[in-house]
Write an enzyme that holds these catalytic residues in place. Structure first.
Site, PDB file in Angstrom:
ATOM      1  N   LYS A  69       0.723  -1.254  -0.032  1.00  0.00           N
ATOM      2  CA  LYS A  69      -0.112   0.086   0.122  1.00  0.00           C
ATOM      3  C   LYS A  69       1.068   1.320  -0.027  1.00  0.00           C
ATOM      4  O   LYS A  69       0.247   2.210  -0.728  1.00  0.00           O
ATOM      5  CB  LYS A  69      -0.954   0.112   1.029  1.00  0.00           C
ATOM      6  CG  LYS A  69      -2.140  -0.955   1.163  1.00  0.00           C
ATOM      7  CD  LYS A  69      -3.036  -1.031   2.365  1.00  0.00           C
ATOM      8  CE  LYS A  69      -4.277  -1.886   1.902  1.00  0.00           C
ATOM      9  NZ  LYS A  69      -5.113  -1.806   3.232  1.00  0.00           N
ATOM     10  N   GLU A  81      -6.976  12.885  -2.654  1.00  0.00           N
ATOM     11  CA  GLU A  81      -6.526  13.665  -1.616  1.00  0.00           C
ATOM     12  C   GLU A  81      -6.377  12.896  -0.444  1.00  0.00           C
ATOM     13  O   GLU A  81      -5.343  12.994   0.364  1.00  0.00           O
ATOM     14  CB  GLU A  81      -7.902  14.688  -1.275  1.00  0.00           C
ATOM     15  CG  GLU A  81      -7.590  15.492  -0.141  1.00  0.00           C
ATOM     16  CD  GLU A  81      -8.907  16.399   0.198  1.00  0.00           C
ATOM     17  OE1 GLU A  81      -9.830  15.879   0.074  1.00  0.00           O
ATOM     18  OE2 GLU A  81      -8.777  17.108   0.981  1.00  0.00           O
ATOM     19  N   ASP A 105     -10.464   2.370   1.552  1.00  0.00           N
ATOM     20  CA  ASP A 105     -10.638   1.745   3.074  1.00  0.00           C
ATOM     21  C   ASP A 105     -11.588   2.637   3.729  1.00  0.00           C
ATOM     22  O   ASP A 105     -12.326   2.472   4.205  1.00  0.00           O
ATOM     23  CB  ASP A 105      -9.196   1.563   3.717  1.00  0.00           C
ATOM     24  CG  ASP A 105      -8.582   0.075   3.150  1.00  0.00           C
ATOM     25  OD1 ASP A 105      -9.100  -0.686   2.855  1.00  0.00           O
ATOM     26  OD2 ASP A 105      -7.298   0.207   3.315  1.00  0.00           O
ATOM     27  N   GLY A 130      -3.465   0.881  13.264  1.00  0.00           N
ATOM     28  CA  GLY A 130      -2.778   0.403  12.147  1.00  0.00           C
ATOM     29  C   GLY A 130      -3.413   0.859  10.998  1.00  0.00           C
ATOM     30  O   GLY A 130      -3.880   1.915  10.661  1.00  0.00           O
ATOM     31  N   ALA A 132      -5.948   0.018   8.970  1.00  0.00           N
ATOM     32  CA  ALA A 132      -7.476   0.237   8.940  1.00  0.00           C
ATOM     33  C   ALA A 132      -7.768   1.461   9.744  1.00  0.00           C
ATOM     34  O   ALA A 132      -8.556   2.620   9.034  1.00  0.00           O
ATOM     35  CB  ALA A 132      -8.283  -0.667   9.284  1.00  0.00           C
TER      36      ALA A 132
END
Ligand code: NDP
Length: 279
Positions: A69, A81, A105, A130, A132
């Site tokens: 990621k 953004e 996410d 983390g 998320a």
């Protein structure tokens, strides 16, 4: 290079079980879109070549999961953004021949939450710091949350996210060192579990939370997809809270990806059913 179908897919290190494939392919079939979603097992060493390959084949875009990621950013042409604020990308989109990194996410979570409550002007606690939690915190801050408290065991990780909130958004961020049962303060409107506690196969694991501090006017959300009904959600329901499970978040991410790649707003029911079948 030309293909009969437009290609999209997922770059992940462990592709053995990726429920997104069934969910997105079900949407393509339902809407008669000439697109395919391909699951690709990509190691960190292969990531640069994989992105080059997607470019060479003019893929419409792709998802990427950990550990790609952050690393993928250096191979892209620009960022949306929230992806720029988070420094993490999970969805890449071809726009005018350029590959732009987005992060769905947090956006997927926000869409789920908004059905129950608008986070604007709300005080929020996020358990965890983390990937998320980071995505959710930034999206809630961009949506106008007043205050976000990050409760985490690891202070460095927690404070890093709080610094990001305070440095890059108008929301006030606070850190709470989470080393005893968390008591939800009375001014909190929304509680989010963004830790992996309670995720299968550790369904019985409980969040370190003072259940008595859950009040009926609190909205409680859990990111855990499997099982869909966690201990936290059961406890919150029993206390009269409104609850939101993790399934909606992943379905909304799928809808956003399909929208980015095809321009079509996919049928949520079709995607949810496809996901439920494989979970
Ligand atoms: P990370 O590994 O990046 O972060 C895990 C977080 O959980 C850390 O903050 C860690 O705290 C905390 N944590 C882990 N175990 C405990 C524990 N026993 N007690 C307290 N805190 C704990 O994972 P992600 O952020 O990527 O994922 C978190 C969860 O979110 C996973 O279950 C994942 O499946 C789910 N998820 C769901 C999505 C959806 O669409 N519904 C999308 C993305 C993720 P510390 O830093 O102190 O170690």
């Amino acid at each position: 290079m030309n293909f009969l179908s437009e290609l999209t897919g997922s770059f992940s290190q462990n592709s053995a079980s990726n429920p997104t494939v069934e969910m997105v392919e079900a949407a393509y079939r339902h809407h008669k879109l000439d697109y395919r979603y391909i699951n690709c097992e990509i190691t960190p060493e292969q990531l640069a070549d994989a992105v080059k390959g997607a470019r060479a084949m003019s893929w419409a875009g792709f998802n990427c999961s950990q550990p790609h990621k952050v690393e993928v950013i250096k191979y892209l042409d620009g960022l949306g953004e929230s992806a720029a604020l988070m420094g993490a990308v999970n969805c890449v989109v071809r726009r005018d021949g350029k590959y732009i990194g987005e992060n769905t996410d947090g956006k997927g979570f926000l869409e789920s939450l908004k059905i129950v409550v608008d986070p604007k002007d709300k005080n929020i606690v996020i358990l965890g710091a983390g990937g998320a939690a980071r995505a959710i915190a930034i999206e809630l801050a961009l949506a106008g949350a007043t205050e976000i408290t990050i409760a985490n065991r690891d202070s460095n990780r927690g404070n890093e996210l709080v610094d990001l909130i305070n440095g890059k958004t108008k929301t006030k961020g606070h850190f709470f060192k989470w080393d005893s049962p968390f008591k939800v303060p009375s001014n909190i409107d929304i509680l989010v579990n963004a830790t992996s506690v309670g995720m299968a196969p550790h369904d019985d694991e409980r969040i370190n939370l003072d259940v008595e501090s859950l009040r009926a006017n609190l909205v409680v959300a859990d990111v855990i997809v499997n099982p869909p009904n966690t201990h936290l959600l059961s406890d919150a329901k029993a206390k009269g809270c409104k609850v939101i499970g993790g399934l909606g978040m992943i379905v909304n991410q799928g809808i956003l990806g399909v929208k980015y790649w095809t321009g079509i707003t996919a049928d949520a029911g079709v995607m949810r059913d496809a996901l439920a079948k494989v979970l």
